[in-house]
Scaffold this active site. Structure first.
Site, short mmCIF file in Angstrom:
data_model
loop_
_atom_site.label_atom_id
_atom_site.label_comp_id
_atom_site.label_asym_id
_atom_site.label_seq_id
_atom_site.Cartn_x
_atom_site.Cartn_y
_atom_site.Cartn_z
CB SER A 96 -0.98 -0.04 1.17
OG SER A 96 -1.98 0.93 1.03
CG ASP A 147 -7.33 -3.48 -3.31
OD1 ASP A 147 -8.02 -2.45 -3.34
OD2 ASP A 147 -6.09 -3.47 -3.15
CG HIS A 174 -5.78 -1.98 0.09
ND1 HIS A 174 -5.15 -1.96 -1.15
CD2 HIS A 174 -5.04 -1.20 0.91
CE1 HIS A 174 -4.07 -1.19 -1.07
NE2 HIS A 174 -3.99 -0.72 0.16
#
Length: 196
Positions: A96, A147, A174
Site C-alpha cells: 500500500s 480490492d 486491500h
C-alpha cells in the site's frame, strides 16, 4: 486501521520468516507519527534479508516524510535503511502506502534487491511501462481480488516488470495479508524458496 511494523509481528509474518531461516526486518516509514516501542528485528538464521515496509506512516515523533502522501519519495530513505542495517541483496515487501518509497527505490537501486514483493502499492501509475521494463528484479505482485481500488490498478502497471509472478488472494481486500494470512504466508514462502 493504523498499520505499523507491529502489524507484521501480530500477523506472525516475522516469526514465520525467521522460522524459515530468513532475517526479517520490519520498518516504520517516516511521517505523521505516534510514539511507541520499536521491535524491528526478529533474529533467525540469515539465508537472506527481507525488509517489510510498513503500510502506515512511521511512529518516530520527529520523523518527517520526504514527500507528500501519494507522491513518490526518492530512493534515499530506503537506501539509508539498507546501509544502516547492513542489508545485503534483500527482498523488499511493500504494501500500500509504502509504494511511494519502494517503487523509487526499485527503480534507483534495483541492484540491491534480490526480489520485490509489492502488495497493491500506491504510486504505480507514476512510472512508465518503459521504466518498469528496465527492471530485472524477480517480483511477486500480490493483491486481494476484493480490492476494488488498488489491486487491479497496481497490477496493470506492475505487470510491465519483466520478471514478475502474480499472487491473487481470493476473498481478500486491500490488506489481503490480514484477510488471508495463511495464503499470504504460503505464497510468500514459496516465492522466496524458488529464489534460492
Amino acid at each position: 486501521i493504523r498499520f505499523s511494523s507491529d502489524t507484521w509481528l501480530q500477523l506472525q509474518t516475522l516469526a514465520k520468516l525467521a522460522q524459515a531461516g530468513y532475517r526479517a526486518v520490519a520498518i516504520d516509514l517516516p511521517g505523521k507519527a505516534r510514539g511507541g516501542t520499536r521491535r524491528p528485528l526478529v533474529p533467525g538464521t540469515a539465508q537472506s534479508d527481507i525488509s517489510l515496509s510498513s503500510p502506515g506512516l512511521g511512529r518516530s515523533k520527529d520523523a518527517v516524510a520526504p514527500a507528500p502522501v501519494g507522491q513518490p519519495a526518492t530512493g534515499a530513505f530506503l537506501k539509508a535503511v539498507w546501509e544502516a542495517l547492513h542489508l545485503d541483496a534483500a527482498v523488499l515487501i511493500s504494501p500500500s502506502l509504502s509504494g511511494m518509497y519502494s517503487l523509487p527505490f526499485l527503480l534507483e537501486h534495483s541492484h540491491l534487491l534480490k526480489a520485490y514483493v509489492p502488495v497493491a502499492p500506491i504510486c504505480t501509475e507514476k512510472f512508465s511501462p518503459e521504466q518498469y521494463a528496465q527492471i530485472k528484479t524477480p517480483t511477486l505482485i500480490v493483491y486481494g481480488d476484493q480490492d476494488a481500488e488498488l489491486g487491479q490498478a497496481s497490477l496493470a502497471n506492475l505487470r510491465h516488470l519483466p520478471e514478475h509472478r502474480v499472487l491473487v488472494l481470493q476473498g481478500a481486500g486491500h490488506a489481503c495479508y490480514l484477510d488471508k494470512p495463511d495464503e499470504w504466508h504460503r505464497g510468500l514462502l514459496a516465492f522466496l524458496q524458488q529464489l534460492q
